[in-house]
Each structure stands twice: as C-alpha cells, then as structure tokens.
Write an enzyme that holds these catalytic residues in place. Structure first.
Site, PDB file in Angstrom:
ATOM      1  N   CYS A   2     108.167   0.707  24.459  1.00 50.44           N
ATOM      2  CA  CYS A   2     107.368  -0.161  25.452  1.00 50.44           C
ATOM      3  C   CYS A   2     108.478  -0.699  26.338  1.00 50.44           C
ATOM      4  CB  CYS A   2     106.462  -1.260  25.300  1.00 50.44           C
ATOM      5  SG  CYS A   2     105.016  -0.571  24.073  1.00 50.44           S
ATOM      6  N   ARG A  27     111.415   4.357  27.411  1.00 44.14           N
ATOM      7  CA  ARG A  27     111.068   3.490  26.220  1.00 44.14           C
ATOM      8  C   ARG A  27     109.687   3.889  25.672  1.00 44.14           C
ATOM      9  NH1 ARG A  27     114.561  -0.789  25.434  1.00 44.14           N
ATOM     10  NH2 ARG A  27     112.859  -1.605  24.439  1.00 44.14           N
ATOM     11  N   TRP A  76     104.343   2.800  24.781  1.00 43.50           N
ATOM     12  CA  TRP A  76     104.317   3.565  23.667  1.00 43.50           C
ATOM     13  C   TRP A  76     103.190   3.157  22.789  1.00 43.50           C
ATOM     14  CZ3 TRP A  76     105.414   3.966  18.389  1.00 43.50           C
ATOM     15  CH2 TRP A  76     105.826   5.169  17.767  1.00 43.50           C
ATOM     16  N   ASN A 102     106.106  -6.114  24.407  1.00 44.87           N
ATOM     17  CA  ASN A 102     106.652  -4.902  23.599  1.00 44.87           C
ATOM     18  C   ASN A 102     106.639  -5.407  22.214  1.00 44.87           C
ATOM     19  OD1 ASN A 102     108.372  -2.914  22.693  1.00 44.87           O
ATOM     20  ND2 ASN A 102     110.171  -3.901  23.345  1.00 44.87           N
ATOM     21  N   GLY A 103     106.335  -4.743  21.256  1.00 46.72           N
ATOM     22  CA  GLY A 103     106.476  -5.143  20.017  1.00 46.72           C
ATOM     23  C   GLY A 103     105.074  -4.943  19.234  1.00 46.72           C
ATOM     24  N   GLU A 497     121.394  17.489  12.566  1.00 46.57           N
ATOM     25  CA  GLU A 497     121.120  17.016  13.789  1.00 46.57           C
ATOM     26  C   GLU A 497     120.809  18.076  14.936  1.00 46.57           C
ATOM     27  OE1 GLU A 497     120.918  14.154  15.167  1.00 46.57           O
ATOM     28  OE2 GLU A 497     121.581  14.508  17.318  1.00 46.57           O
ATOM     29  N   LYS A 501     117.630  18.006  16.994  1.00 49.67           N
ATOM     30  CA  LYS A 501     117.538  18.095  18.713  1.00 49.67           C
ATOM     31  C   LYS A 501     116.349  19.003  18.957  1.00 49.67           C
ATOM     32  CE  LYS A 501     118.999  15.303  19.561  1.00 49.67           C
ATOM     33  NZ  LYS A 501     119.512  14.102  19.307  1.00 49.67           N
ATOM     34  N   GLU A 504     112.757  17.766  18.499  1.00 51.77           N
ATOM     35  CA  GLU A 504     112.182  16.891  19.291  1.00 51.77           C
ATOM     36  C   GLU A 504     112.136  17.327  20.449  1.00 51.77           C
ATOM     37  OE1 GLU A 504     114.457  12.984  19.380  1.00 51.77           O
ATOM     38  OE2 GLU A 504     116.399  13.959  19.513  1.00 51.77           O
ATOM     39  N   HIS A 520     118.769  27.332  -3.496  1.00 45.31           N
ATOM     40  CA  HIS A 520     117.850  26.791  -4.515  1.00 45.31           C
ATOM     41  C   HIS A 520     116.398  26.669  -3.818  1.00 45.31           C
ATOM     42  CE1 HIS A 520     121.277  26.178  -6.904  1.00 45.31           C
ATOM     43  NE2 HIS A 520     121.843  25.443  -6.071  1.00 45.31           N
ATOM     44  N   LYS A 618     112.479   6.157  23.283  1.00 46.89           N
ATOM     45  CA  LYS A 618     113.930   6.009  23.036  1.00 46.89           C
ATOM     46  C   LYS A 618     114.129   4.989  22.084  1.00 46.89           C
ATOM     47  CE  LYS A 618     118.301   6.820  24.350  1.00 46.89           C
ATOM     48  NZ  LYS A 618     119.076   8.006  23.488  1.00 46.89           N
TER      49      LYS A 618
HETATM   50  O1  M6R Z   1     119.047   3.344  18.845  1.00 42.69           O
HETATM   51  P1  M6R Z   1     119.299   3.843  17.579  1.00 42.69           P
HETATM   52  O2  M6R Z   1     120.525   4.802  17.487  1.00 42.69           O
HETATM   53  O3  M6R Z   1     118.910   3.014  16.483  1.00 42.69           O
HETATM   54  O4  M6R Z   1     117.962   5.147  17.394  1.00 42.69           O
HETATM   55  C1  M6R Z   1     117.694   5.684  16.129  1.00 42.69           C
HETATM   56  C2  M6R Z   1     116.724   6.855  16.355  1.00 42.69           C
HETATM   57  O5  M6R Z   1     115.694   6.317  16.664  1.00 42.69           O
HETATM   58  C3  M6R Z   1     117.153   7.992  17.458  1.00 42.69           C
HETATM   59  O6  M6R Z   1     118.680   8.349  17.029  1.00 42.69           O
HETATM   60  C4  M6R Z   1     116.469   9.296  17.622  1.00 42.69           C
HETATM   61  O7  M6R Z   1     116.275  10.153  16.360  1.00 42.69           O
HETATM   62  C5  M6R Z   1     116.817  10.095  18.678  1.00 42.69           C
HETATM   63  N1  M6R Z   1     115.506  10.296  19.583  1.00 42.69           N
HETATM   64  C6  M6R Z   1     117.250  11.316  18.409  1.00 42.69           C
HETATM   65  O8  M6R Z   1     117.642  11.927  19.524  1.00 42.69           O
END
Ligand code: M6R
Length: 623
Positions: A2, A27, A76, A102-103, A497, A501, A504, A520, A618
């Site tokens: 948010c 956000r 969000w 927000n929260g 990673e 990527k 997501e 395994h 984000k």
């Molecule tokens: O702001 P942060 O680095 O703490 O965020 C952590 C994760 O939420 C963030 O890296 C998330 O996995 C990304 N969307 C990955 O691309």
C-alpha cells in the site's frame, strides 16, 4: 504494501495526489482512491477498483470543488478482498472524517465490536475503517466536555487522532482529514514507512519520497511513535503522548529522472540496464586504494568486534535472501563462518546466536516486515546488526546498529534486479574487507580482489550485450510452463533467483536447485524439451556441474548454459549465454544478468504486466 500520499498547499490537489499515487503504484495496485477536504464545501471521496488510471478517468468526469488538503491511497489487500468498498480512504459514519492507512491493525476486531456497540456503522471488511470510527468516537468523547480546551477544530482533531492511535496495535502509517479542520492533515507512524516533504507554502507526505520528489528533496523521516501535523506553512512532530519533538531535515540526492522510465518499455528493463552504473555507485569510493579501515569507518563497526567475531548470520527475504545466500558462500570461501536464513523463519534461531555473531539484515526497501521482525529478535538476543539496504532513512537503518548502503537509486519494478546486484556487490566488498581485517587474506590478495570488483561495471555492461540473443531465444521457449535453474556454490542461489524472477513476472512454474541435488529427486520431473538453465561458469565445481547437465540432457532436457569464455570450451549445451570471466567468488553478479533478461523477455512474450505482476507488491510490510 500500500502507498499513501498527502498534500496541503495551493496546487491542484487531485493532480498532486494522482501523480504521487502513480509513483507509488508499485507498492500495491488492486484498488485506489483519494479524498479532498473542502471544509464548508465538504469532503469529496472517490475510489476505484484496479489501477490509478481507472481512478483518474472517473475523476475526469466530475467537477471537483476547490479544496485545501487531500490524502490518497493505492492498495495491496490484506483484510477484505480488492473491491471499491474496501478501497481507501475509509470514512466515519457521516463521511466527515477520512483516513488512509498502510499496515495492519491487529486489534481491529475488538475495536470494531466496541464501536459497533456504540452505534458505529461499518461499510467495509477492512481493518482500516476502524481508525476512522475510532477518531470520530474520540471527537465525540472530547466534545462531550472532558477537555474544553480542545474545542477548537484543529486541537480537537489532533487530540482525538492522538487518543485513537494510542489504542491501535499492529503496524500503521495513517493519515486523516476532518471536514472541520481543512487546513490540517494529521498522520502517525508505527512500523510502516512515512516521510514528509517540505517546500514553500506547501507540504507533502508519502510512503516513499518518489511520490513528491518532483516538488522537493527536503524531507523528514517520520519515526515509529510519532504524529505529524501538516499545515500549509508548518510541519510539527509529536510523540504519542502529545509532546512536541524537534526533528532534523534531510536532503535526498535521488532525482526524479531516476524514478522515471527514461524511454524504456518497463522499469524492470530500465533497471536491468542501469546495473553498470548502479554497481559503480555501490563501489564508488569504497575500495581503492584499499584501506582496511575505510569500510569499517563508514559502517561505524569496531575493528575489535570484527576480530572477535566468530560467525556471520544473514537474514533477508526473497531476492535479498538469494543475495545473502550467495554471500554466505563468499564469506565462507574467505574463511568466515556464515549462515543465511529466511527472515520469516528466523525468530526462534535468534536466541541461539552467539553474542559475537554479526547479524547482517539485507533489504532493498528497508521496510520488509519479516526482516524487521527478525532484526528485533536478534537485537533482543544482544547481537549487533548491520543493515545492507538501498533506502536512506528506512526502518531497517533505524533498527540496525550499522548501515551499509547499496546506493542503487530507486528501484520501482516489483521484480528486483539492480538492487540484487547492489546487494551482491556490497557483500563482496564486506567479505574482502572483513577477511583482510581478520588476517584471512593478505594485502596483495585484498588489493587483487578490489581490482576485480572495480571491473564489475564494465563486465556487467558486456553481459548486457546478450540482450538481443536472449530476446530471440525466448521466442522458442515462451510457451513452456516449466523451467529448471541449476547451479552450485555461489551460483546455487543465483539459480534460485533465476527461478524466482521468471515465476514472479511470467507466472510459470520454475524451480532453482543446487545442481548436485537433482539426482536426489527433482530429476524425475525432467521430460522431453524441458528448459534447464545451467550456471556453468569456470569454478572448482565446473566438472561436477557438467556431469549434472549431462544427466538432465539424457532425460530430454534442453540445456541453456550460462558460461564464460573458458568454461564454454568444455561445456556441452544446446544454447550458450556467455558472460565475461571474473573470479568465481564474484561470478554470481555476472551470471544473474542473462537470467534477468531471460525472465524479462519470457514475460514480455507472454504479455504479462511486468512491472506490476499479479498478487505482488514491491514492499511487503506485513508478516
Ligand atoms: O525490500 P526487500 O529487499 O526487503 O524485499 C524483499 C523481497 O520482498 C523482494 O526481494 C521480493 O522477493 C522481490 N519481488 C523479488 O523480485
């Protein structure tokens, strides 16, 4: 999660708010809304399901009255599905008081029950709405004559707001408007980010500076337990008891162009291309000539502590965790015992940490609730915490004892790219520095590592030249629903990673594995034509990974190998993505570039919403 924006001043308030929301849309983006306070003209509230454009087009159909202040929100969803009724701003019974938040208000159901008994009517399923009714109740309570001195609208609103936030538990950055006090926007913060921007005759507030960077770079970072009273010509801070506080103003050195797309189709692609420059910024002034105290002085860490330090514990989430996990291998290869844990799974381990363990918390935003919670657990155990973050003044920097900034500039794309590279680079520098201070490497070796690190920006630039090849290659793979990414050692987390990527932003199934683990179990899922992206760079494990690739190939996998000039000579694959050669310790930074581009172009072919993938936000400020 948010984003909130507030404005008080002479500009067209709806325009300032909409623009702020667009910049904060990363956000959260399932619904949005704004409210304008026109005093005697009333409160105007408009909300829309979906993106900011929907809200803007609804607003363009209406004639707005002139207003003195306004607040807005992009959501969000946590409590209550995404719907117009659940969108912010939420209001009290008469819609004379509005709030954005927000929260998460943890005690909202208890408060709601009490307020309902007192006759309050709720119109949403959210936790936030309770705040509006609570302030309304406090206004009534005070007006009944408990405190006559609060009879004037502004002090009355302030006091009611103050009493209300004192009853909330959980996390909140909350802002409110009241019809009878149009010249005042009141906000409070507890565990959710909030920053105030100041200019002449106008003031702003937002979840992050990018919302108002166009107008001012002068900011106040609101701390937990603070209330801010924003007027056109003043900004005043108070604690939750109502005692006035003095705060220092900070000046942000990001400029607006850094937070815009600059001709790229997506922020993600722009940020991938910014990596040579952002890596340069991460490295700048920190390495050569190599001086053992330079980084220690910057992070204000005592050499004696480092000499006695027995172990490092890294905590982080998502992409930042992958950077931390790769760093674990780097620290250990240099002789420093290191563990890396997901912040959300760390709490009970904190009490087992030796006091001489340095905890390193990594977070791009510095606002990730899981990471902040893990940091608190480590601090409770008496451990020193070093934050590795991109965000000046973030909550993490305030919780931690020491901070090492990645200096990547704003990262807007939800899929993290340049921040990941910045985190890896920051870790490489810390690892070399710590290893030298602890006499694990000599000066010549440290100097040699530093020189290699300084070549990273150029090497990243070279790796980016794979873009056209990758774009073409992805045409053949875009319809695949399953992908495997394999790597070993420092590149095992890079495989994780790569899989994250693509998951997501393309919504396909992808798994990252330690290549040696395939046999395994996971190898059973390989079938004809399954894409396997193998990180096969020169390293002590190259022969082993070549064997793992053969095993996958024998079961029908189509291998895309990330190689360097030397390893390419012996690696057998159907497709090669060649990156420049660097010391294997730092090879994760270069190996990640083709994986980022691969994920980007698969998502593009699949026509996905790359910068705002479904269900994500984000900054994840809930646990
Ligand atoms: O702001 P942060 O680095 O703490 O965020 C952590 C994760 O939420 C963030 O890296 C998330 O996995 C990304 N969307 C990955 O691309």
């Amino acid at each position: 999660m948010c984003g909130i924006v507030g404005y008080i001043g002479d500009r067209k308030i709806d325009e300032v708010l909409l623009e702020g929301l667009r910049r904060l849309e990363y956000r959260g983006y399932d619904s949005c809304g704004l409210a304008l306070n026109g005093g005697n003209n009333g409160i105007y509230r408009k909300r829309a399901l979906g993106r900011i454009d929907n809200l803007a087009s609804n607003l363009s159909k209406e004639k707005l009255f002139s207003a003195q202040s306004g607040i807005a929100h992009t959501r969000w969803a946590t409590h209550g599905e995404p719907s117009e009724d659940n969108s912010h701003p939420h209001c009290d019974c008469s819609c004379e008081l509005v709030v954005v938040h927000n929260g998460i208000i943890e005690n909202y159901s208890v408060l709601k029950e009490e307020l309902e008994k007192k006759g309050h009517k709720f119109s949403s399923q959210t936790d936030t709405e309770v705040i509006a009714h609570l302030i309304e109740e406090k206004i009534k309570e005070i007006s009944r004559g408990f405190a006559v001195k609060h009879a004037l609208p502004e002090p009355l609103f302030f006091e009611a707001f103050r009493r209300a936030v004192n009853l909330l538990t959980g996390s909140f950055a909350v802002s409110a408007l009241w019809i009878k006090a149009p010249g005042l926007v009141i906000s409070a913060r507890m565990h959710s980010p909030l920053v105030v921007g100041c200019a002449d005759n106008e003031n702003f507030l937002a979840s992050d500076v990018s919302a108002f960077l166009k107008y001012t770079k002068k900011v106040y970072f609101v701390d937990d337990g603070e209330i801010v009273a924003l007027k056109k010509n003043s900004v005043d801070f108070y604690d939750f008891k109502g005692k006035k506080k003095n705060k220092e103003i900070s000046v942000i050195n990001w400029d607006l162009s850094m937070a815009e797309k600059g001709g790229y189709r997506h922020f993600m692609l722009k940020e991938i291309h910014e990596q040579p420059l952002s890596a340069q910024n991460t490295l700048a002034g920190r390495l050569l000539p190599f001086e053992e105290n330079r980084i220690l002085e910057e992070i204000e860490l005592d050499k004696k502590f480092l000499l006695e330090m027995k172990e490092i514990q890294i905590i982080a989430c998502g992409t930042a965790f992958h950077a931390g996990l790769s760093a674990k291998y780097v620290f250990e290869k240099l002789g420093i015992k290191t563990s890396a844990d997901l912040a959300s799974e760390f709490e009970n381990r904190a009490a087992l940490l030796d006091k001489k363990t340095l905890v390193i918390a990594v977070s791009q935003s510095g606002e990730t609730a899981d990471t902040l919670h893990a940091v608190k657990a480590a601090k409770k155990n008496g451990n020193k915490v070093l934050a590795v973050t991109n965000t000046l003044g973030s909550s993490l920097t305030r919780e931690a004892d020491h901070t090492f900034y990645t200096h990547c500039g704003p990262e807007i794309g939800v899929a993290s790219t340049k921040a990941f590279l910045g985190q890896l680079t920051a870790f490489y520098m810390l690892a070399v520095n710590f290893a030298y201070v602890k006499n694990l490497i000599n000066f010549e070796k440290a100097q040699e590592f530093c020189k290699e690190l300084l070549s990273l920006p150029d090497l990243i630039e070279k790796a980016l030249s794979l873009e056209n090849k990758i774009e073409k290659l992805t045409e053949a793979f875009s319809q695949k629903e399953h992908y495997l990414f394999i790597g070993r050692d420092v590149n095992y987390p890079i495989a994780l990673e790569g899989a994250l990527k693509i998951k997501e932003i393309s919504y396909v199934h992808a798994e990252g594995y330690a290549a040696g683990e395939m046999k395994h179990g996971p190898i059973a899922i390989i079938e004809n034509g399954m894409p396997v992206l193998a990180l096969a760079l020169s390293s002590q494990y190259l022969d082993l990974i070549k064997g793992n690739m053969e095993e996958a190939k024998a079961r029908g996998a189509e291998i895309i190998a990330v190689v360097d000039e030397e390893s390419k000579k012996t690696v057998k694959a159907k497709h090669y993505l060649e990156v420049p050669k660097i010391n294997e310790l730092f090879s994760g930074a270069l190996a990640s570039i083709p994986l980022q581009l691969f994920a980007y172009y698969i998502a593009l072919q699949r026509k996905c919403d790359i910068d705002k993938p479904r269900n994500l936000a984000k900054s994840v400020t809930v646990r």
